[in-house]
Design a protein around this motif. Structure first.
Motif, PDB file in Angstrom:
ATOM      1  N   ILE A   3     -26.951  18.100 -50.125  1.00  0.00           N
ATOM      2  CA  ILE A   3     -27.020  17.012 -50.939  1.00  0.00           C
ATOM      3  C   ILE A   3     -27.351  17.385 -52.136  1.00  0.00           C
ATOM      4  CG2 ILE A   3     -27.724  14.596 -51.658  1.00  0.00           C
ATOM      5  CD1 ILE A   3     -27.849  14.088 -48.505  1.00  0.00           C
ATOM      6  N   ILE A   4     -26.504  17.465 -53.415  1.00  0.00           N
ATOM      7  CA  ILE A   4     -26.674  17.874 -54.647  1.00  0.00           C
ATOM      8  C   ILE A   4     -26.280  17.178 -55.742  1.00  0.00           C
ATOM      9  CG2 ILE A   4     -27.076  20.344 -53.797  1.00  0.00           C
ATOM     10  CD1 ILE A   4     -24.343  21.000 -54.722  1.00  0.00           C
ATOM     11  N   ASN A   5     -26.774  17.253 -57.069  1.00  0.00           N
ATOM     12  CA  ASN A   5     -26.239  16.473 -58.007  1.00  0.00           C
ATOM     13  C   ASN A   5     -24.617  16.751 -58.254  1.00  0.00           C
ATOM     14  OD1 ASN A   5     -29.295  16.784 -59.121  1.00  0.00           O
ATOM     15  ND2 ASN A   5     -28.430  14.844 -59.149  1.00  0.00           N
ATOM     16  N   GLY A   6     -23.982  15.688 -58.663  1.00  0.00           N
ATOM     17  CA  GLY A   6     -22.477  15.748 -59.215  1.00  0.00           C
ATOM     18  C   GLY A   6     -22.499  16.552 -60.416  1.00  0.00           C
ATOM     19  N   THR A   7     -21.597  17.244 -60.836  1.00  0.00           N
ATOM     20  CA  THR A   7     -21.324  17.749 -62.198  1.00  0.00           C
ATOM     21  C   THR A   7     -20.156  17.039 -62.868  1.00  0.00           C
ATOM     22  OG1 THR A   7     -19.961  19.388 -61.519  1.00  0.00           O
ATOM     23  CG2 THR A   7     -22.137  19.905 -61.057  1.00  0.00           C
ATOM     24  N   PRO A   8     -19.942  17.237 -63.984  1.00  0.00           N
ATOM     25  CA  PRO A   8     -18.598  17.015 -64.805  1.00  0.00           C
ATOM     26  C   PRO A   8     -17.417  17.470 -64.217  1.00  0.00           C
ATOM     27  CG  PRO A   8     -20.426  17.447 -66.373  1.00  0.00           C
ATOM     28  CD  PRO A   8     -21.003  17.801 -64.993  1.00  0.00           C
ATOM     29  N   ALA A   9     -17.598  18.627 -63.767  1.00  0.00           N
ATOM     30  CA  ALA A   9     -16.225  19.161 -63.041  1.00  0.00           C
ATOM     31  C   ALA A   9     -15.915  18.379 -61.772  1.00  0.00           C
ATOM     32  CB  ALA A   9     -16.657  20.555 -62.557  1.00  0.00           C
ATOM     33  N   ASP A  10     -16.691  17.611 -61.255  1.00  0.00           N
ATOM     34  CA  ASP A  10     -16.352  16.733 -60.174  1.00  0.00           C
ATOM     35  C   ASP A  10     -15.752  15.265 -60.330  1.00  0.00           C
ATOM     36  OD1 ASP A  10     -17.762  18.667 -58.506  1.00  0.00           O
ATOM     37  OD2 ASP A  10     -19.633  17.807 -58.790  1.00  0.00           O
ATOM     38  N   ILE A  11     -15.683  15.086 -61.563  1.00  0.00           N
ATOM     39  CA  ILE A  11     -15.244  13.759 -61.807  1.00  0.00           C
ATOM     40  C   ILE A  11     -13.755  13.382 -61.227  1.00  0.00           C
ATOM     41  CG2 ILE A  11     -14.207  12.121 -63.863  1.00  0.00           C
ATOM     42  CD1 ILE A  11     -16.922  12.984 -65.268  1.00  0.00           C
ATOM     43  N   LEU A  50     -26.118  10.662 -59.975  1.00  0.00           N
ATOM     44  CA  LEU A  50     -24.786  10.909 -58.946  1.00  0.00           C
ATOM     45  C   LEU A  50     -25.133  11.874 -57.911  1.00  0.00           C
ATOM     46  CD1 LEU A  50     -21.233   9.751 -59.573  1.00  0.00           C
ATOM     47  CD2 LEU A  50     -21.858  11.868 -58.531  1.00  0.00           C
ATOM     48  N   TRP A  51     -24.991  11.826 -56.906  1.00  0.00           N
ATOM     49  CA  TRP A  51     -25.036  12.854 -55.938  1.00  0.00           C
ATOM     50  C   TRP A  51     -23.794  13.058 -55.182  1.00  0.00           C
ATOM     51  CZ3 TRP A  51     -29.751  15.382 -56.001  1.00  0.00           C
ATOM     52  CH2 TRP A  51     -30.518  14.873 -56.620  1.00  0.00           C
ATOM     53  N   LYS A  52     -23.800  14.263 -54.622  1.00  0.00           N
ATOM     54  CA  LYS A  52     -22.564  14.681 -53.683  1.00  0.00           C
ATOM     55  C   LYS A  52     -23.104  15.341 -52.419  1.00  0.00           C
ATOM     56  CE  LYS A  52     -21.620  18.984 -56.116  1.00  0.00           C
ATOM     57  NZ  LYS A  52     -20.670  19.733 -57.236  1.00  0.00           N
ATOM     58  N   ILE A  53     -22.254  15.059 -51.169  1.00  0.00           N
ATOM     59  CA  ILE A  53     -22.664  15.732 -50.136  1.00  0.00           C
ATOM     60  C   ILE A  53     -21.536  16.510 -50.037  1.00  0.00           C
ATOM     61  CG2 ILE A  53     -22.967  15.578 -47.405  1.00  0.00           C
ATOM     62  CD1 ILE A  53     -23.699  12.664 -47.937  1.00  0.00           C
ATOM     63  N   VAL A  54     -21.822  18.198 -49.681  1.00  0.00           N
ATOM     64  CA  VAL A  54     -20.786  19.475 -49.753  1.00  0.00           C
ATOM     65  C   VAL A  54     -21.138  19.758 -48.319  1.00  0.00           C
ATOM     66  CG1 VAL A  54     -20.167  21.332 -50.820  1.00  0.00           C
ATOM     67  CG2 VAL A  54     -21.259  19.437 -52.332  1.00  0.00           C
ATOM     68  N   VAL A  60     -17.635  15.902 -49.380  1.00  0.00           N
ATOM     69  CA  VAL A  60     -17.035  14.995 -48.439  1.00  0.00           C
ATOM     70  C   VAL A  60     -17.811  13.550 -48.704  1.00  0.00           C
ATOM     71  CG1 VAL A  60     -16.879  16.918 -46.864  1.00  0.00           C
ATOM     72  CG2 VAL A  60     -19.073  15.541 -46.874  1.00  0.00           C
ATOM     73  N   CYS A  61     -18.612  13.443 -49.767  1.00  0.00           N
ATOM     74  CA  CYS A  61     -18.951  11.924 -49.896  1.00  0.00           C
ATOM     75  C   CYS A  61     -19.811  12.065 -51.097  1.00  0.00           C
ATOM     76  CB  CYS A  61     -20.364  11.728 -48.644  1.00  0.00           C
ATOM     77  SG  CYS A  61     -20.997   9.890 -48.782  1.00  0.00           S
ATOM     78  N   VAL A  62     -19.945  10.969 -52.035  1.00  0.00           N
ATOM     79  CA  VAL A  62     -20.613  10.704 -53.136  1.00  0.00           C
ATOM     80  C   VAL A  62     -21.446   9.591 -53.118  1.00  0.00           C
ATOM     81  CG1 VAL A  62     -18.997  12.316 -54.447  1.00  0.00           C
ATOM     82  CG2 VAL A  62     -18.537  10.104 -54.358  1.00  0.00           C
ATOM     83  N   ALA A  88     -18.894   6.923 -51.201  1.00  0.00           N
ATOM     84  CA  ALA A  88     -17.770   6.880 -50.906  1.00  0.00           C
ATOM     85  C   ALA A  88     -17.306   8.196 -50.261  1.00  0.00           C
ATOM     86  CB  ALA A  88     -16.729   6.998 -52.214  1.00  0.00           C
ATOM     87  N   THR A  89     -16.771   7.986 -48.980  1.00  0.00           N
ATOM     88  CA  THR A  89     -16.433   9.364 -48.336  1.00  0.00           C
ATOM     89  C   THR A  89     -15.365   9.599 -48.078  1.00  0.00           C
ATOM     90  OG1 THR A  89     -18.468   8.776 -46.719  1.00  0.00           O
ATOM     91  CG2 THR A  89     -16.978  10.243 -45.721  1.00  0.00           C
ATOM     92  N   HIS A  90     -14.726  11.025 -48.201  1.00  0.00           N
ATOM     93  CA  HIS A  90     -13.408  11.380 -48.138  1.00  0.00           C
ATOM     94  C   HIS A  90     -12.896  10.901 -46.527  1.00  0.00           C
ATOM     95  CE1 HIS A  90     -10.262  14.297 -47.514  1.00  0.00           C
ATOM     96  NE2 HIS A  90     -10.184  14.652 -48.553  1.00  0.00           N
ATOM     97  N   PRO A  91     -11.719  10.349 -46.736  1.00  0.00           N
ATOM     98  CA  PRO A  91     -11.029   9.823 -45.286  1.00  0.00           C
ATOM     99  C   PRO A  91     -11.130  10.633 -44.160  1.00  0.00           C
ATOM    100  CG  PRO A  91      -9.851   9.381 -47.407  1.00  0.00           C
ATOM    101  CD  PRO A  91     -10.786  10.143 -47.932  1.00  0.00           C
TER     102      PRO A  91
END
Length: 168
Positions: A3-11, A50-54, A60-62, A88-91
């Motif tokens: 679980i890490i911070n989201g980045t502008p590249a992730d938008i 804003l966080w993302k699960i990688v 896979v999830c934000v 929001a989780t990737h389907p």
């Protein structure tokens, strides 16, 4: 899994996950997301909220966090809390218990930042989702009507939300 911070590249990926979440909500809930302002997401990324699960190399999830939510939580907003928003989780990765992983992460994060509560809300009327959040450790607190205010995303307008809380 990280679980890490989201980045502008992730938008782009973030918005595709929101779109997938909206499609699911339309199938299973009375209420669904109505889109989000790009500036809001950019601000959350900049503020490291804003966080993302990688997993592997894939997001896979934000989710986002906030430290105040007065329009939903009203008087309780004075309590030292973090608020979890827009999971929001990737389907292809639904069913992997990511909310439980977010809760585990949030317990550590909240305690390390002097917070006493982890809170979240969801649109009312989805008993299955409510039960799932309770199974993740949240206490169901009931329903609150939301006021129409420009500070809230469009899906809150004229509706009610179910409130959930974990006391640390």
């Amino acid at each position: 899994m990280q679980i890490i911070n989201g980045t502008p590249a992730d938008i782009g990926i973030i918005f595709s996950l929101y779109d997938a979440g909206t499609l699911l909500q339309k199938k299973v809930a009375q209420k669904h997301w109505l889109g989000f302002d790009r500036a809001l997401i950019e601000k959350e990324i900049q503020e490291k909220r804003l966080w993302k699960i990688v997993a592997g190399n894939q997001i896979v999830c934000v989710f986002s966090i906030a430290f105040e939510d007065p329009y939903i939580w009203q008087e309780k907003d004075k309590d030292p809390s973090i608020y979890i928003h827009r999971i929001a989780t990737h389907p292809d990765f639904r069913g992997n218990g990511y909310v439980k992983k977010i809760v585990e992460w949030a317990r550590t994060y909240a305690a390390g930042n002097g917070k006493e509560f982890i809170r979240m809300d969801t649109g009312s009327g989805n008993d299955r989702l409510n039960s799932y959040y309770v199974s993740c450790g949240f206490t169901y607190l009931g329903i609150v009507a939301t006021e129409d205010t420009p500070e809230l995303p469009a899906h809150y307008k004229g509706g009610t939300s179910s409130l959930f809380e974990i006391a640390l």
